[in-house]
Design a protein around this motif. Structure first.
Motif, PDB file in Angstrom:
ATOM      1  N   GLU A  44      22.414  43.476  46.247  1.00  0.00           N
ATOM      2  CA  GLU A  44      22.757  43.042  44.891  1.00  0.00           C
ATOM      3  C   GLU A  44      24.070  42.251  44.891  1.00  0.00           C
ATOM      4  O   GLU A  44      24.228  41.289  44.136  1.00  0.00           O
ATOM      5  N   LEU A  45      24.988  42.620  45.749  1.00  0.00           N
ATOM      6  CA  LEU A  45      26.244  41.868  45.865  1.00  0.00           C
ATOM      7  C   LEU A  45      25.969  40.452  46.368  1.00  0.00           C
ATOM      8  O   LEU A  45      26.568  39.484  45.883  1.00  0.00           O
ATOM      9  N   ASN A  46      25.033  40.307  47.297  1.00  0.00           N
ATOM     10  CA  ASN A  46      24.636  38.977  47.775  1.00  0.00           C
ATOM     11  C   ASN A  46      23.940  38.183  46.683  1.00  0.00           C
ATOM     12  O   ASN A  46      24.174  36.985  46.522  1.00  0.00           O
ATOM     13  N   VAL A  47      23.082  38.842  45.921  1.00  0.00           N
ATOM     14  CA  VAL A  47      22.403  38.187  44.798  1.00  0.00           C
ATOM     15  C   VAL A  47      23.438  37.718  43.784  1.00  0.00           C
ATOM     16  O   VAL A  47      23.340  36.612  43.241  1.00  0.00           O
ATOM     17  N   GLU A  48      24.419  38.532  43.540  1.00  0.00           N
ATOM     18  CA  GLU A  48      25.479  38.185  42.589  1.00  0.00           C
ATOM     19  C   GLU A  48      26.209  36.914  43.026  1.00  0.00           C
ATOM     20  O   GLU A  48      26.545  36.069  42.199  1.00  0.00           O
ATOM     21  N   GLU A  49      26.433  36.769  44.299  1.00  0.00           N
ATOM     22  CA  GLU A  49      27.082  35.568  44.824  1.00  0.00           C
ATOM     23  C   GLU A  49      26.227  34.331  44.568  1.00  0.00           C
ATOM     24  O   GLU A  49      26.724  33.270  44.186  1.00  0.00           O
ATOM     25  N   VAL A  50      24.927  34.454  44.759  1.00  0.00           N
ATOM     26  CA  VAL A  50      24.009  33.337  44.515  1.00  0.00           C
ATOM     27  C   VAL A  50      24.003  32.964  43.031  1.00  0.00           C
ATOM     28  O   VAL A  50      24.058  31.787  42.669  1.00  0.00           O
ATOM     29  N   VAL A  51      23.959  33.970  42.174  1.00  0.00           N
ATOM     30  CA  VAL A  51      23.965  33.732  40.726  1.00  0.00           C
ATOM     31  C   VAL A  51      25.264  33.040  40.312  1.00  0.00           C
ATOM     32  O   VAL A  51      25.257  32.088  39.527  1.00  0.00           O
ATOM     33  N   LYS A  52      26.359  33.507  40.863  1.00  0.00           N
ATOM     34  CA  LYS A  52      27.669  32.917  40.549  1.00  0.00           C
ATOM     35  C   LYS A  52      27.717  31.453  40.992  1.00  0.00           C
ATOM     36  O   LYS A  52      28.164  30.585  40.228  1.00  0.00           O
ATOM     37  N   ASP A  53      27.268  31.176  42.199  1.00  0.00           N
ATOM     38  CA  ASP A  53      27.272  29.798  42.700  1.00  0.00           C
ATOM     39  C   ASP A  53      26.402  28.892  41.841  1.00  0.00           C
ATOM     40  O   ASP A  53      26.786  27.768  41.522  1.00  0.00           O
ATOM     41  N   ARG A  54      25.237  29.381  41.442  1.00  0.00           N
ATOM     42  CA  ARG A  54      24.327  28.602  40.600  1.00  0.00           C
ATOM     43  C   ARG A  54      24.969  28.290  39.251  1.00  0.00           C
ATOM     44  O   ARG A  54      24.945  27.157  38.775  1.00  0.00           O
ATOM     45  N   SER A  55      25.563  29.291  38.645  1.00  0.00           N
ATOM     46  CA  SER A  55      26.196  29.102  37.339  1.00  0.00           C
ATOM     47  C   SER A  55      27.365  28.109  37.426  1.00  0.00           C
ATOM     48  O   SER A  55      27.523  27.247  36.562  1.00  0.00           O
ATOM     49  N   LEU A  56      28.163  28.239  38.463  1.00  0.00           N
ATOM     50  CA  LEU A  56      29.303  27.327  38.619  1.00  0.00           C
ATOM     51  C   LEU A  56      28.840  25.897  38.878  1.00  0.00           C
ATOM     52  O   LEU A  56      29.463  24.942  38.404  1.00  0.00           O
ATOM     53  N   LYS A  57      27.752  25.750  39.602  1.00  0.00           N
ATOM     54  CA  LYS A  57      27.215  24.416  39.866  1.00  0.00           C
ATOM     55  C   LYS A  57      26.742  23.767  38.570  1.00  0.00           C
ATOM     56  O   LYS A  57      27.071  22.610  38.272  1.00  0.00           O
ATOM     57  N   ILE A  58      25.984  24.517  37.787  1.00  0.00           N
ATOM     58  CA  ILE A  58      25.498  23.994  36.500  1.00  0.00           C
ATOM     59  C   ILE A  58      26.675  23.684  35.582  1.00  0.00           C
ATOM     60  O   ILE A  58      26.705  22.642  34.922  1.00  0.00           O
ATOM     61  N   PHE A  59      27.643  24.581  35.549  1.00  0.00           N
ATOM     62  CA  PHE A  59      28.829  24.375  34.717  1.00  0.00           C
ATOM     63  C   PHE A  59      29.559  23.096  35.117  1.00  0.00           C
ATOM     64  O   PHE A  59      29.914  22.282  34.270  1.00  0.00           O
ATOM     65  N   SER A  60      29.775  22.927  36.410  1.00  0.00           N
ATOM     66  CA  SER A  60      30.526  21.747  36.856  1.00  0.00           C
ATOM     67  C   SER A  60      29.768  20.449  36.595  1.00  0.00           C
ATOM     68  O   SER A  60      30.373  19.419  36.314  1.00  0.00           O
ATOM     69  N   GLU A  61      28.433  20.506  36.653  1.00  0.00           N
ATOM     70  CA  GLU A  61      27.649  19.305  36.363  1.00  0.00           C
ATOM     71  C   GLU A  61      27.819  18.863  34.913  1.00  0.00           C
ATOM     72  O   GLU A  61      27.884  17.673  34.624  1.00  0.00           O
ATOM     73  N   ARG A  62      27.869  19.819  33.999  1.00  0.00           N
ATOM     74  CA  ARG A  62      27.949  19.483  32.582  1.00  0.00           C
ATOM     75  C   ARG A  62      29.375  19.332  32.059  1.00  0.00           C
ATOM     76  O   ARG A  62      29.610  18.599  31.114  1.00  0.00           O
ATOM     77  N   CYS A  63      30.318  20.046  32.649  1.00  0.00           N
ATOM     78  CA  CYS A  63      31.674  20.074  32.099  1.00  0.00           C
ATOM     79  C   CYS A  63      32.714  19.346  32.950  1.00  0.00           C
ATOM     80  O   CYS A  63      33.890  19.351  32.597  1.00  0.00           O
ATOM     81  N   ARG A  64      32.321  18.723  34.028  1.00  0.00           N
ATOM     82  CA  ARG A  64      33.317  18.108  34.913  1.00  0.00           C
ATOM     83  C   ARG A  64      34.133  17.022  34.221  1.00  0.00           C
ATOM     84  O   ARG A  64      35.285  16.801  34.565  1.00  0.00           O
ATOM     85  N   ILE A  65      33.548  16.366  33.248  1.00  0.00           N
ATOM     86  CA  ILE A  65      34.261  15.315  32.514  1.00  0.00           C
ATOM     87  C   ILE A  65      35.278  15.926  31.558  1.00  0.00           C
ATOM     88  O   ILE A  65      36.370  15.393  31.376  1.00  0.00           O
ATOM     89  N   HIS A  66      34.940  17.068  30.986  1.00  0.00           N
ATOM     90  CA  HIS A  66      35.747  17.661  29.921  1.00  0.00           C
ATOM     91  C   HIS A  66      36.772  18.676  30.404  1.00  0.00           C
ATOM     92  O   HIS A  66      37.840  18.806  29.809  1.00  0.00           O
ATOM     93  N   TYR A  67      36.441  19.428  31.450  1.00  0.00           N
ATOM     94  CA  TYR A  67      37.318  20.524  31.870  1.00  0.00           C
ATOM     95  C   TYR A  67      37.209  20.721  33.382  1.00  0.00           C
ATOM     96  O   TYR A  67      36.113  20.820  33.915  1.00  0.00           O
ATOM     97  N   THR A  68      38.366  20.818  34.028  1.00  0.00           N
ATOM     98  CA  THR A  68      38.400  21.099  35.454  1.00  0.00           C
ATOM     99  C   THR A  68      38.973  22.507  35.623  1.00  0.00           C
ATOM    100  O   THR A  68      40.139  22.740  35.287  1.00  0.00           O
ATOM    101  N   PRO A  69      38.169  23.443  36.110  1.00  0.00           N
ATOM    102  CA  PRO A  69      38.670  24.819  36.263  1.00  0.00           C
ATOM    103  C   PRO A  69      39.741  24.888  37.344  1.00  0.00           C
ATOM    104  O   PRO A  69      39.766  24.077  38.269  1.00  0.00           O
ATOM    105  N   PRO A  70      40.630  25.890  37.223  1.00  0.00           N
ATOM    106  CA  PRO A  70      41.645  26.044  38.271  1.00  0.00           C
ATOM    107  C   PRO A  70      40.977  26.455  39.580  1.00  0.00           C
ATOM    108  O   PRO A  70      39.877  27.023  39.580  1.00  0.00           O
ATOM    109  N   LYS A  71      41.645  26.169  40.669  1.00  0.00           N
ATOM    110  CA  LYS A  71      41.107  26.533  41.987  1.00  0.00           C
ATOM    111  C   LYS A  71      41.104  28.039  42.124  1.00  0.00           C
ATOM    112  O   LYS A  71      42.085  28.703  41.823  1.00  0.00           O
ATOM    113  N   VAL A  72      39.977  28.594  42.576  1.00  0.00           N
ATOM    114  CA  VAL A  72      39.847  30.033  42.770  1.00  0.00           C
ATOM    115  C   VAL A  72      40.422  30.391  44.130  1.00  0.00           C
ATOM    116  O   VAL A  72      40.133  29.732  45.123  1.00  0.00           O
ATOM    117  N   LYS A  73      41.236  31.423  44.139  1.00  0.00           N
ATOM    118  CA  LYS A  73      41.894  31.835  45.385  1.00  0.00           C
ATOM    119  C   LYS A  73      41.004  32.752  46.169  1.00  0.00           C
ATOM    120  O   LYS A  73      40.216  33.457  45.702  1.00  0.00           O
TER     121      LYS A  73
END
Length: 122
Positions: A93-122
């Motif tokens: 489930e922890l591995n699945v969570e990583e996949v879900v997180k990556d997918r969500s961030l990819k979709i987010f960056s595709e739609r919001c890259r023009i409007h908002y740049t998130p801070p770098k995650v450490k």
């Protein structure tokens, strides 16, 4: 707990304007709020899964010690196998969570890259 990730596309479609409607909504603020709520949800789920893994790992360790003392106890062996299976499922489930997180961030960056740049995650 994955509602925000399951509905990320819908959320982005309804809150982030297209070019023709960009003057009516503050897309920067909307993207920032969505990003922050997404990160909070990811962190909450990650902590919950890791807490479950930690508790189950301790139980498996305790059951192994008991099995070492009483290796003929079938109920104990059955319980140990059950908890080991639960531990493997939680780790998966922890591995699945990583996949879900990556997918969500990819979709987010595709739609919001023009409007908002998130801070770098450490």
């Amino acid at each position: 707990m994955r509602n925000i990730d399951d509905r990320i596309v819908h959320s982005l479609n309804t809150t982030v304007p297209t070019v023709s409607f960009s003057g009516k909504v503050d897309a920067t603020q909307t993207c920032k709020q969505l990003y922050e709520s997404m990160m909070e949800a990811h962190l909450t789920r990650d902590k919950a899964i890791k807490s479950c893994i930690h508790q189950t790992s301790e139980l498996v360790g305790q059951l192994r010690k008991e099995r070492a003392k009483d290796s003929d106890n079938l109920a104990l062996i059955k319980q140990l196998r059950k908890e080991q299976t639960n531990l493997k499922l939680m780790q998966t489930e922890l591995n699945v969570e990583e996949v879900v997180k990556d997918r969500s961030l990819k979709i987010f960056s595709e739609r919001c890259r023009i409007h908002y740049t998130p801070p770098k995650v450490k």
